[in-house]
Design a protein around this motif. Structure first.
Motif, PDB file in Angstrom:
ATOM      1  N   GLU A 118       0.865  -1.175   0.000  1.00 49.78           N
ATOM      2  CA  GLU A 118       0.000   0.000   0.000  1.00 49.78           C
ATOM      3  C   GLU A 118       0.904   1.229   0.000  1.00 49.78           C
ATOM      4  O   GLU A 118       1.879   1.297   0.751  1.00 49.78           O
ATOM      5  CB  GLU A 118      -0.889   0.000   1.238  1.00 49.78           C
ATOM      6  CG  GLU A 118      -1.879   1.145   1.286  1.00 49.78           C
ATOM      7  CD  GLU A 118      -2.838   1.034   2.465  1.00 49.78           C
ATOM      8  OE1 GLU A 118      -3.783   1.821   2.515  1.00 49.78           O
ATOM      9  OE2 GLU A 118      -2.614   0.157   3.331  1.00 49.78           O
ATOM     10  N   SER A 119       0.615   2.201  -0.858  1.00 49.94           N
ATOM     11  CA  SER A 119       1.537   3.319  -1.022  1.00 49.94           C
ATOM     12  C   SER A 119       0.844   4.666  -0.842  1.00 49.94           C
ATOM     13  O   SER A 119      -0.341   4.822  -1.154  1.00 49.94           O
ATOM     14  CB  SER A 119       2.208   3.264  -2.395  1.00 49.94           C
ATOM     15  OG  SER A 119       1.256   3.427  -3.424  1.00 49.94           O
ATOM     16  N   TYR A 120       1.626   5.618  -0.350  1.00 46.94           N
ATOM     17  CA  TYR A 120       1.160   6.989  -0.134  1.00 46.94           C
ATOM     18  C   TYR A 120       2.148   7.951  -0.774  1.00 46.94           C
ATOM     19  O   TYR A 120       3.342   7.937  -0.461  1.00 46.94           O
ATOM     20  CB  TYR A 120       1.062   7.299   1.355  1.00 46.94           C
ATOM     21  CG  TYR A 120      -0.013   6.552   2.101  1.00 46.94           C
ATOM     22  CD1 TYR A 120      -1.242   7.149   2.372  1.00 46.94           C
ATOM     23  CD2 TYR A 120       0.201   5.252   2.545  1.00 46.94           C
ATOM     24  CE1 TYR A 120      -2.234   6.462   3.072  1.00 46.94           C
ATOM     25  CE2 TYR A 120      -0.777   4.552   3.229  1.00 46.94           C
ATOM     26  CZ  TYR A 120      -1.994   5.168   3.492  1.00 46.94           C
ATOM     27  OH  TYR A 120      -2.976   4.474   4.165  1.00 46.94           O
ATOM     28  N   ILE A 121       1.661   8.773  -1.687  1.00 47.13           N
ATOM     29  CA  ILE A 121       2.451   9.882  -2.223  1.00 47.13           C
ATOM     30  C   ILE A 121       1.929  11.132  -1.525  1.00 47.13           C
ATOM     31  O   ILE A 121       0.753  11.488  -1.667  1.00 47.13           O
ATOM     32  CB  ILE A 121       2.281  10.031  -3.746  1.00 47.13           C
ATOM     33  CG1 ILE A 121       2.612   8.717  -4.453  1.00 47.13           C
ATOM     34  CG2 ILE A 121       3.154  11.170  -4.255  1.00 47.13           C
ATOM     35  CD1 ILE A 121       4.053   8.296  -4.358  1.00 47.13           C
ATOM     36  N   ILE A 122       2.784  11.790  -0.756  1.00 43.88           N
ATOM     37  CA  ILE A 122       2.357  12.908   0.075  1.00 43.88           C
ATOM     38  C   ILE A 122       3.120  14.169  -0.321  1.00 43.88           C
ATOM     39  O   ILE A 122       4.356  14.174  -0.327  1.00 43.88           O
ATOM     40  CB  ILE A 122       2.607  12.604   1.567  1.00 43.88           C
ATOM     41  CG1 ILE A 122       1.906  11.305   1.966  1.00 43.88           C
ATOM     42  CG2 ILE A 122       2.130  13.770   2.436  1.00 43.88           C
ATOM     43  CD1 ILE A 122       2.408  10.739   3.284  1.00 43.88           C
ATOM     44  N   PHE A 123       2.389  15.214  -0.656  1.00 40.38           N
ATOM     45  CA  PHE A 123       2.994  16.513  -0.940  1.00 40.38           C
ATOM     46  C   PHE A 123       2.533  17.498   0.137  1.00 40.38           C
ATOM     47  O   PHE A 123       1.336  17.594   0.425  1.00 40.38           O
ATOM     48  CB  PHE A 123       2.556  17.031  -2.311  1.00 40.38           C
ATOM     49  CG  PHE A 123       3.359  16.506  -3.460  1.00 40.38           C
ATOM     50  CD1 PHE A 123       4.317  17.294  -4.079  1.00 40.38           C
ATOM     51  CD2 PHE A 123       3.177  15.216  -3.917  1.00 40.38           C
ATOM     52  CE1 PHE A 123       5.067  16.808  -5.135  1.00 40.38           C
ATOM     53  CE2 PHE A 123       3.917  14.719  -4.970  1.00 40.38           C
ATOM     54  CZ  PHE A 123       4.863  15.515  -5.585  1.00 40.38           C
ATOM     55  N   ILE A 124       3.476  18.203   0.720  1.00 37.74           N
ATOM     56  CA  ILE A 124       3.160  19.274   1.665  1.00 37.74           C
ATOM     57  C   ILE A 124       3.529  20.572   0.962  1.00 37.74           C
ATOM     58  O   ILE A 124       4.710  20.858   0.760  1.00 37.74           O
ATOM     59  CB  ILE A 124       3.948  19.112   2.976  1.00 37.74           C
ATOM     60  CG1 ILE A 124       3.674  17.738   3.600  1.00 37.74           C
ATOM     61  CG2 ILE A 124       3.582  20.229   3.962  1.00 37.74           C
ATOM     62  CD1 ILE A 124       4.584  17.397   4.765  1.00 37.74           C
ATOM     63  N   CYS A 125       2.532  21.334   0.561  1.00 39.63           N
ATOM     64  CA  CYS A 125       2.754  22.530  -0.249  1.00 39.63           C
ATOM     65  C   CYS A 125       2.536  23.800   0.574  1.00 39.63           C
ATOM     66  O   CYS A 125       1.587  23.868   1.364  1.00 39.63           O
ATOM     67  CB  CYS A 125       1.810  22.550  -1.453  1.00 39.63           C
ATOM     68  SG  CYS A 125       1.981  21.113  -2.534  1.00 39.63           S
ATOM     69  N   LEU A 126       3.375  24.784   0.381  1.00 38.21           N
ATOM     70  CA  LEU A 126       3.189  26.062   1.063  1.00 38.21           C
ATOM     71  C   LEU A 126       2.034  26.844   0.462  1.00 38.21           C
ATOM     72  O   LEU A 126       1.403  27.645   1.148  1.00 38.21           O
ATOM     73  CB  LEU A 126       4.467  26.909   1.009  1.00 38.21           C
ATOM     74  CG  LEU A 126       5.411  26.752   2.204  1.00 38.21           C
ATOM     75  CD1 LEU A 126       6.008  25.352   2.252  1.00 38.21           C
ATOM     76  CD2 LEU A 126       6.519  27.786   2.155  1.00 38.21           C
ATOM     77  N   ASP A 127       1.754  26.608  -0.823  1.00 44.30           N
ATOM     78  CA  ASP A 127       0.667  27.305  -1.500  1.00 44.30           C
ATOM     79  C   ASP A 127      -0.320  26.297  -2.070  1.00 44.30           C
ATOM     80  O   ASP A 127       0.005  25.118  -2.254  1.00 44.30           O
ATOM     81  CB  ASP A 127       1.217  28.191  -2.621  1.00 44.30           C
ATOM     82  CG  ASP A 127       2.122  29.286  -2.089  1.00 44.30           C
ATOM     83  OD1 ASP A 127       1.662  30.061  -1.236  1.00 44.30           O
ATOM     84  OD2 ASP A 127       3.285  29.363  -2.522  1.00 44.30           O
ATOM     85  N   ASP A 128      -1.518  26.773  -2.363  1.00 46.53           N
ATOM     86  CA  ASP A 128      -2.596  25.919  -2.856  1.00 46.53           C
ATOM     87  C   ASP A 128      -2.348  25.543  -4.319  1.00 46.53           C
ATOM     88  O   ASP A 128      -2.402  26.404  -5.198  1.00 46.53           O
ATOM     89  CB  ASP A 128      -3.928  26.663  -2.722  1.00 46.53           C
ATOM     90  CG  ASP A 128      -5.125  25.753  -2.942  1.00 46.53           C
ATOM     91  OD1 ASP A 128      -4.960  24.689  -3.572  1.00 46.53           O
ATOM     92  OD2 ASP A 128      -6.227  26.107  -2.487  1.00 46.53           O
ATOM     93  N   PRO A 129      -2.096  24.255  -4.613  1.00 47.76           N
ATOM     94  CA  PRO A 129      -1.821  23.874  -5.998  1.00 47.76           C
ATOM     95  C   PRO A 129      -3.066  23.767  -6.868  1.00 47.76           C
ATOM     96  O   PRO A 129      -2.965  23.692  -8.094  1.00 47.76           O
ATOM     97  CB  PRO A 129      -1.148  22.504  -5.852  1.00 47.76           C
ATOM     98  CG  PRO A 129      -1.732  21.943  -4.597  1.00 47.76           C
ATOM     99  CD  PRO A 129      -1.958  23.125  -3.685  1.00 47.76           C
ATOM    100  N   PHE A 130      -4.255  23.783  -6.257  1.00 52.29           N
ATOM    101  CA  PHE A 130      -5.493  23.616  -7.018  1.00 52.29           C
ATOM    102  C   PHE A 130      -6.402  24.842  -6.979  1.00 52.29           C
ATOM    103  O   PHE A 130      -7.279  25.000  -7.819  1.00 52.29           O
ATOM    104  CB  PHE A 130      -6.266  22.391  -6.507  1.00 52.29           C
ATOM    105  CG  PHE A 130      -5.490  21.105  -6.620  1.00 52.29           C
ATOM    106  CD1 PHE A 130      -5.249  20.527  -7.845  1.00 52.29           C
ATOM    107  CD2 PHE A 130      -4.983  20.497  -5.483  1.00 52.29           C
ATOM    108  CE1 PHE A 130      -4.530  19.343  -7.952  1.00 52.29           C
ATOM    109  CE2 PHE A 130      -4.261  19.322  -5.572  1.00 52.29           C
ATOM    110  CZ  PHE A 130      -4.025  18.746  -6.812  1.00 52.29           C
ATOM    111  N   GLY A 131      -6.202  25.693  -5.978  1.00 47.96           N
ATOM    112  CA  GLY A 131      -6.981  26.927  -5.910  1.00 47.96           C
ATOM    113  C   GLY A 131      -8.367  26.797  -5.331  1.00 47.96           C
ATOM    114  O   GLY A 131      -9.190  27.711  -5.482  1.00 47.96           O
ATOM    115  N   PHE A 132      -8.670  25.694  -4.631  1.00 46.26           N
ATOM    116  CA  PHE A 132     -10.000  25.522  -4.055  1.00 46.26           C
ATOM    117  C   PHE A 132     -10.022  25.780  -2.545  1.00 46.26           C
ATOM    118  O   PHE A 132     -11.047  25.613  -1.901  1.00 46.26           O
ATOM    119  CB  PHE A 132     -10.533  24.113  -4.356  1.00 46.26           C
ATOM    120  CG  PHE A 132     -11.000  23.952  -5.771  1.00 46.26           C
ATOM    121  CD1 PHE A 132     -12.338  24.168  -6.115  1.00 46.26           C
ATOM    122  CD2 PHE A 132     -10.121  23.616  -6.781  1.00 46.26           C
ATOM    123  CE1 PHE A 132     -12.769  24.028  -7.416  1.00 46.26           C
ATOM    124  CE2 PHE A 132     -10.546  23.473  -8.095  1.00 46.26           C
ATOM    125  CZ  PHE A 132     -11.872  23.687  -8.419  1.00 46.26           C
TER     126      PHE A 132
END
Length: 273
Positions: A118-132
């Motif tokens: 089982e795998s998890y790709i995790i991104f912690i972003c300082l800004d909103d990558p989708f804008g929602f």
């Protein structure tokens, strides 16, 4: 097209947790990495390992510019944890590529398809990558025609938006995202991380590796310039190279060694023509 990151040397004393190299160094500590993953995913992790990638897969990472910030494996799960301190486009395709790399690495180690963890790709972003405006975006594969049908491939892509930390309902996650965004530690975990960030800045091994990493980024940027551009270093780049060389000198190296390390003329350090 995906935004490219321009090389910029950041002085060691200004590094924070969300900076790429510092994030990787701190999250390489099993205790902290385990606590962060358990907090963000709200799951229990048996233990943390840091497996070496199989040799056949390693060139693909360097060719495509992919560097897994923290690649960890538990007893039945595998995680790729990234911290994005600058805005990138095509984040969905980036998670897709990272997923392929994780799975390929497992198969190269002799696993059958049915044995993929089982795998998890995790991104912690300082800004909103989708804008929602959501503090977290979780993606799992469902059937378009019937949402009750699950592909059950055990892949999870979770993208955290630190800019929306105030909207996060979980107090622990909210404080962690606030720390990533504002660098203000107010919980036991974030204070522990903040203390480690400060300690890393005085570790000679960390300092040496950070300087070497910056030099590599500088080389990558230079190789990426259009052929035929030979007018020499721009003033801004020259200043960054001199700063890098002087930092190297402060560690006890000679002016000659430091100039060679940063690939500049020694006169920029000595003032002699």
């Amino acid at each position: 097209m995906e935004a490219t990151r321009q090389y910029e040397f950041k002085p060691i004393d200004q590094l924070v947790f969300s900076d790429d190299f510092m994030f990787g160094a701190v999250m390489s500590e099993p205790k902290i990495c385990k606590e962060v993953l358990e907090l963000l995913l709200q799951i229990k992790i048996d233990h943390i390992e840091y497996p070496e990638l199989q040799k056949p897969i390693s060139p693909f990472y360097s060719k495509k510019g992919v560097r897994l910030d923290v690649y960890v494996a538990g007893s039945d799960k595998v995680f790729d944890v990234e911290c994005q301190s600058y805005r990138i486009e095509s984040i969905g395709k980036r998670t897709r590529y990272y997923q392929a790399m994780l799975d390929t690495d497992s198969l190269l180690k002799g696993a059958d398809y049915s044995e993929l963890k089982e795998s998890y790709i995790i991104f912690i972003c300082l800004d909103d990558p989708f804008g929602f405006g959501l503090p977290a975006y979780t993606f799992e594969r469902k059937c378009r025609e019937n949402a009750l049908v699950d592909l059950d491939d055990e892949t999870h892509h979770v993208i955290f938006n630190a800019a929306a930390y105030e909207k996060e309902a979980n107090p622990g996650i909210r404080e962690f995202l606030s720390f990533v965004r504002n660098n203000t530690a107010e919980s036991d975990l974030t204070r522990e991380i903040a203390n480690m960030v400060q300690a890393k800045k005085f570790e000679q091994t960390f300092v040496n590796e950070y300087l070497a990493w910056n030099l590599h980024d500088k080389d990558v940027e230079r190789r990426g310039r259009k052929e035929g551009r030979k007018e020499g270093l721009k003033e801004g780049e020259r200043e960054r190279s001199v700063t890098l060389a002087r930092k190297f000198m402060s560690m006890g190296h000679t002016a000659e060694e430091s100039a060679a390390f940063a690939e500049i003329d020694i006169s920029l350090l000595t003032g002699q023509k």
